[in-house]
Design a protein around this motif. Structure first.
Motif, PDB file in Angstrom:
ATOM      1  N   SER A   1       0.845  -1.189   0.000  1.00 34.24           N
ATOM      2  CA  SER A   1       0.000   0.000   0.000  1.00 34.24           C
ATOM      3  C   SER A   1       0.880   1.239   0.000  1.00 34.24           C
ATOM      4  O   SER A   1       1.807   1.345   0.811  1.00 34.24           O
ATOM      5  N   PHE A   2       0.612   2.134  -0.933  1.00 29.35           N
ATOM      6  CA  PHE A   2       1.358   3.394  -0.985  1.00 29.35           C
ATOM      7  C   PHE A   2       0.554   4.403  -1.797  1.00 29.35           C
ATOM      8  O   PHE A   2      -0.385   4.040  -2.512  1.00 29.35           O
ATOM      9  N   ASP A   3       0.927   5.659  -1.696  1.00 24.37           N
ATOM     10  CA  ASP A   3       0.281   6.733  -2.446  1.00 24.37           C
ATOM     11  C   ASP A   3       1.003   6.886  -3.781  1.00 24.37           C
ATOM     12  O   ASP A   3       2.172   7.291  -3.805  1.00 24.37           O
ATOM     13  N   PRO A   4       0.342   6.581  -4.905  1.00 24.76           N
ATOM     14  CA  PRO A   4       1.020   6.669  -6.202  1.00 24.76           C
ATOM     15  C   PRO A   4       1.571   8.058  -6.511  1.00 24.76           C
ATOM     16  O   PRO A   4       2.521   8.186  -7.287  1.00 24.76           O
ATOM     17  N   ALA A   5       0.980   9.082  -5.910  1.00 26.42           N
ATOM     18  CA  ALA A   5       1.407  10.448  -6.210  1.00 26.42           C
ATOM     19  C   ALA A   5       2.741  10.806  -5.571  1.00 26.42           C
ATOM     20  O   ALA A   5       3.459  11.684  -6.071  1.00 26.42           O
ATOM     21  N   THR A   6       3.093  10.135  -4.477  1.00 31.50           N
ATOM     22  CA  THR A   6       4.314  10.503  -3.756  1.00 31.50           C
ATOM     23  C   THR A   6       5.318   9.368  -3.633  1.00 31.50           C
ATOM     24  O   THR A   6       6.475   9.598  -3.262  1.00 31.50           O
ATOM     25  N   HIS A   7       4.901   8.145  -3.957  1.00 33.27           N
ATOM     26  CA  HIS A   7       5.783   6.989  -3.793  1.00 33.27           C
ATOM     27  C   HIS A   7       6.715   6.858  -4.995  1.00 33.27           C
ATOM     28  O   HIS A   7       6.263   6.794  -6.144  1.00 33.27           O
ATOM     29  N   VAL A   8       8.012   6.804  -4.736  1.00 31.45           N
ATOM     30  CA  VAL A   8       8.999   6.727  -5.818  1.00 31.45           C
ATOM     31  C   VAL A   8       8.944   5.355  -6.485  1.00 31.45           C
ATOM     32  O   VAL A   8       9.014   4.316  -5.818  1.00 31.45           O
ATOM     33  N   ALA A   9       8.823   5.360  -7.806  1.00 31.87           N
ATOM     34  CA  ALA A   9       8.805   4.128  -8.590  1.00 31.87           C
ATOM     35  C   ALA A   9      10.140   3.885  -9.270  1.00 31.87           C
ATOM     36  O   ALA A   9      10.654   2.769  -9.287  1.00 31.87           O
ATOM     37  N   ALA A  10      10.711   4.932  -9.844  1.00 29.42           N
ATOM     38  CA  ALA A  10      11.952   4.796 -10.601  1.00 29.42           C
ATOM     39  C   ALA A  10      12.932   5.885 -10.200  1.00 29.42           C
ATOM     40  O   ALA A  10      12.538   7.025  -9.915  1.00 29.42           O
ATOM     41  N   LEU A  11      14.208   5.517 -10.192  1.00 28.71           N
ATOM     42  CA  LEU A  11      15.292   6.447  -9.875  1.00 28.71           C
ATOM     43  C   LEU A  11      16.352   6.389 -10.972  1.00 28.71           C
ATOM     44  O   LEU A  11      17.477   5.933 -10.742  1.00 28.71           O
ATOM     45  N   PRO A  12      15.995   6.836 -12.188  1.00 30.22           N
ATOM     46  CA  PRO A  12      17.053   6.954 -13.193  1.00 30.22           C
ATOM     47  C   PRO A  12      17.961   8.116 -12.818  1.00 30.22           C
ATOM     48  O   PRO A  12      17.580   8.973 -12.010  1.00 30.22           O
ATOM     49  N   TYR A  13      19.149   8.134 -13.372  1.00 31.51           N
ATOM     50  CA  TYR A  13      20.079   9.229 -13.088  1.00 31.51           C
ATOM     51  C   TYR A  13      20.249  10.082 -14.327  1.00 31.51           C
ATOM     52  O   TYR A  13      20.346   9.559 -15.435  1.00 31.51           O
ATOM     53  N   SER A  14      20.225  11.393 -14.106  1.00 35.17           N
ATOM     54  CA  SER A  14      20.376  12.306 -15.236  1.00 35.17           C
ATOM     55  C   SER A  14      21.706  12.031 -15.919  1.00 35.17           C
ATOM     56  O   SER A  14      22.673  11.617 -15.283  1.00 35.17           O
ATOM     57  N   SER A  15      21.764  12.303 -17.216  1.00 35.77           N
ATOM     58  CA  SER A  15      22.880  11.830 -18.038  1.00 35.77           C
ATOM     59  C   SER A  15      24.224  12.412 -17.652  1.00 35.77           C
ATOM     60  O   SER A  15      25.265  11.839 -17.960  1.00 35.77           O
ATOM     61  N   GLY A  16      24.225  13.572 -17.022  1.00 37.99           N
ATOM     62  CA  GLY A  16      25.502  14.150 -16.626  1.00 37.99           C
ATOM     63  C   GLY A  16      26.260  14.785 -17.769  1.00 37.99           C
ATOM     64  O   GLY A  16      27.452  15.007 -17.677  1.00 37.99           O
ATOM     65  N   THR A  17      25.578  15.113 -18.886  1.00 35.05           N
ATOM     66  CA  THR A  17      26.274  15.754 -20.005  1.00 35.05           C
ATOM     67  C   THR A  17      26.695  17.171 -19.652  1.00 35.05           C
ATOM     68  O   THR A  17      27.571  17.745 -20.283  1.00 35.05           O
ATOM     69  N   THR A  18      26.052  17.764 -18.635  1.00 37.94           N
ATOM     70  CA  THR A  18      26.434  19.115 -18.230  1.00 37.94           C
ATOM     71  C   THR A  18      26.744  19.196 -16.744  1.00 37.94           C
ATOM     72  O   THR A  18      26.776  20.263 -16.170  1.00 37.94           O
ATOM     73  N   GLY A  19      26.941  18.082 -16.078  1.00 38.69           N
ATOM     74  CA  GLY A  19      27.238  18.117 -14.651  1.00 38.69           C
ATOM     75  C   GLY A  19      27.206  16.724 -14.070  1.00 38.69           C
ATOM     76  O   GLY A  19      27.079  15.734 -14.778  1.00 38.69           O
ATOM     77  N   ASN A  20      27.329  16.634 -12.743  1.00 40.21           N
ATOM     78  CA  ASN A  20      27.312  15.339 -12.084  1.00 40.21           C
ATOM     79  C   ASN A  20      25.917  14.722 -12.136  1.00 40.21           C
ATOM     80  O   ASN A  20      24.922  15.416 -11.929  1.00 40.21           O
ATOM     81  N   PRO A  21      25.821  13.417 -12.409  1.00 37.48           N
ATOM     82  CA  PRO A  21      24.502  12.764 -12.436  1.00 37.48           C
ATOM     83  C   PRO A  21      23.797  12.863 -11.090  1.00 37.48           C
ATOM     84  O   PRO A  21      24.426  12.787 -10.036  1.00 37.48           O
ATOM     85  N   LYS A  22      22.491  13.048 -11.166  1.00 36.42           N
ATOM     86  CA  LYS A  22      21.664  13.152  -9.956  1.00 36.42           C
ATOM     87  C   LYS A  22      20.506  12.171 -10.077  1.00 36.42           C
ATOM     88  O   LYS A  22      19.977  11.948 -11.166  1.00 36.42           O
ATOM     89  N   GLY A  23      20.099  11.587  -8.960  1.00 40.04           N
ATOM     90  CA  GLY A  23      18.971  10.672  -8.954  1.00 40.04           C
ATOM     91  C   GLY A  23      17.674  11.421  -9.189  1.00 40.04           C
ATOM     92  O   GLY A  23      17.340  12.353  -8.448  1.00 40.04           O
ATOM     93  N   VAL A  24      16.942  11.025 -10.214  1.00 39.47           N
ATOM     94  CA  VAL A  24      15.681  11.676 -10.569  1.00 39.47           C
ATOM     95  C   VAL A  24      14.541  10.845  -9.972  1.00 39.47           C
ATOM     96  O   VAL A  24      14.292   9.725 -10.409  1.00 39.47           O
TER      97      VAL A  24
END
Length: 534
Positions: free
Chosen positions: A173-196
């Motif tokens: 049970s979780f709230d779909p609006a606030t529960h994290v499903a995926a944590l891809p990381y930004s590509s880092g083409t302009t900086g350090n990758p960050k968890g999205v």
């Protein structure tokens, strides 16, 4: 003033991603093919896939994975990716998808940053995965090698260890609006990758938002060569195709011959690509050796597609060529040229140099980065360039454990500042100019690298190219082109410089050229300019 999508809003169900894709699947589709492995010819039906997902979720739950946990997935495109990705989400955890080309250091960095409790991979990537798992202190059973020898032999569970017990999926049970499903990381083409941090609602919304514009049906066969670990492949291919009950031909990597063979063999109808694939399809002679007549639609994303290049592909393959725009932080799609612009908007397709219109349920602003003033829709032609801002249900929750970066990207009104410079026409159709941070400043003038790259690709002797800003002897930033020649082409620096100079304003001229074997790119097709600056 902001401007809204011209498309009608769509209803966004308040459900998990699993429930959206599989919760009410009709009986008639259960035995239809969902996934095809062209390497073996194996086909997986929707019934089999759902059973595997639930069994994977049950196995993960039995290993202590549940709501609030994170599981890393390190894998190229294989049918099992769908099982483990959706199995992780079905268990209530979040999946952090890891670039299959990463080194052990990079894998360990993402596992640490995301606070992952487990890693799932395959034998081909096991050496780096094992090293990374050791560095973050994982026990053997926390590293699953899907095609490995199994837990009894190696300590690492395999797919059989996961699925054979056929444990029931847990009740979560979780709230779909606030529960994290995926944590891809930004590509880092302009900086350090960050968890999205993308919620279930983010992913559900984007699949539903693009459905009426994609026009995908259960009759469609989609070739999946863009990596599922990247948000483009995850949403536009994997999730959208499953939602629309299509068939996915899964390719672990891009190989032109295999790509063409699979289109011919499986009668592929839809292809989603990045611009480097378009270059090959427009220019390589081997394309003529295959029957690609089943293809009706091709869409390019992940980087700007030149209008001439897109038209060349469309003409050669006799298909409908489209373009979209997005970013990981937008789940990822925010703009599309619809499959049928006439039916959707009562107008002709825009040029392929555009990215189309804002998708349903979203609104945009174009903002002058120097003054912060909004740039209004023009009465004719294109607006002045400004930074594109996007607001909608597909905007990420934020960057993982990085409040400052989140605040710098999403403002108090909910608009995500894309960092991309764009122009807009009177209808709200958006044209991406270039990355705000990648614009070259030559004697005070702005020079967009993408514009020069598109021009260079029209040269018959150039196979691929990238342009960056470098400092000359006087410290002035100048445009420099990295060029990959066509096979056996006779081409020198002077010819490249003269070719560009004849077609652009003086401040946009290429002033240095370096010939290289290949342009460094991310798995999604974005040019890694930071690698060229090393």
């Amino acid at each position: 003033m902001s401007f809204a999508s011209p498309f009608p809003d769509v209803e966004i169900p308040d459900v998990s991603l699993y429930d959206l894709l599989f919760g009410d699947i009709a009986e008639e589709y259960l035995d239809s093919t969902a996934l095809i492995d062209p390497k073996t010819g194996t086909e997986t039906s929707y019934r089999q896939l759902i059973g595997q997902i639930n069994a994977a979720a049950g196995a993960l739950a039995a290993r202590g994975i549940g709501v609030g946990d994170v599981v890393g997935i390190l894998s190229p495109n294989i049918p099992a990716f769908a099982t483990v990705f959706h199995g992780v989400l079905r268990a209530g955890a979040a999946a952090t998808t890891i670039n299959a080309l990463f080194t052990a250091d990079e894998i360990a960095k993402q596992l640490t940053n995301s606070q992952a409790k487990m890693l799932i991979t395959i034998s081909a990537l096991a050496p780096h995965a094992i090293e990374a798992a050791k560095r973050v202190g994982f026990a053997d059973e926390q590293l699953i090698i899907l095609d490995g020898e199994g837990q009894e032999a190696t300590g690492h569970p395999n797919a059989a260890d996961l699925l054979a017990p056929n444990l029931p999926a847990p009740d979560v049970s979780f709230d779909p609006a606030t529960h994290v499903a995926a944590l891809p990381y930004s590509s880092g083409t302009t900086g350090n990758p960050k968890g999205v941090a993308l919620s279930h609602r983010n992913l559900v919304a984007n699949v539903v938002q693009i459905k009426p514009l994609q026009g995908m049906t259960p009759d469609d066969v989609v070739i999946a060569v863009l990596p599922f670990f990247h948000i483009y492949g995850m949403t536009v291919l994997l999730n959208a195709a499953l939602y629309n009950r299509g068939r996915l031909v899964v390719m672990p990597r891009f190989d032109l011959v295999e790509f063409l063979e699979n289109i011919q063999t499986y009668q592929v109808t839809n292809a989603y690509i990045a611009p480097p694939v378009a270059v090959a399809l427009a220019k390589h002679p081997i394309v003529d050796n295959y029957d690609l007549s089943s293809l009706t639609m091709m869409m390019s994303g992940a980087a700007p597609l030149d209008d001439e290049l897109g038209k060349a592909v469309a003409k050669r393959l006799d298909l409908h060529m489209l373009q979209g725009y997005g970013m990981s932080e937008l789940s990822p799609v925010s703009h599309l040229i619809p499959i049928d612009t006439a039916a959707a908007l009562g107008r002709e397709d825009p040029p392929l140099s555009s990215t189309g219109w804002a998708i349903p349920n979203t609104e945009n602003k174009i903002v002058d980065p120097g003054t912060g003033e909004e740039i209004p829709l023009p009465t004719e032609g294109l607006s002045a360039p400004g930074e594109l801002w996007v607001k909608g249900p597909n905007v990420m929750l934020g960057y993982l454990d990085n409040e400052q970066a989140t605040a710098d990207t999403i403002d108090a009104d909910g608009f995500l500042h894309t960092g991309d410079m764009a122009q807009v026409d009177p209808t709200g159709c958006v044209y991406i100019v270039d990355r705000l941070k990648e614009l070259i400043k030559y004697k005070g003038y702005q020079v967009p690298p993408a514009e020069l790259e598109a021009l260079l690709l029209t040269h018959p002797k150039i196979a691929d190219t990238a342009v960056i800003g470098v400092n000359d002897e006087d410290g002035e930033e100048i445009p420099k082109a990295f060029v990959v020649k066509q096979a056996d082409a006779d081409l020198d620096e002077a010819e490249v410089i003269e070719f560009v100079a004849a077609k652009v304003a003086p401040h946009k001229k290429v002033r240095a050229v370096e010939f290289i074997e290949a342009i460094p790119k991310s798995a999604s097709g974005k040019i890694l300019r930071k690698d060229l600056r090393r």
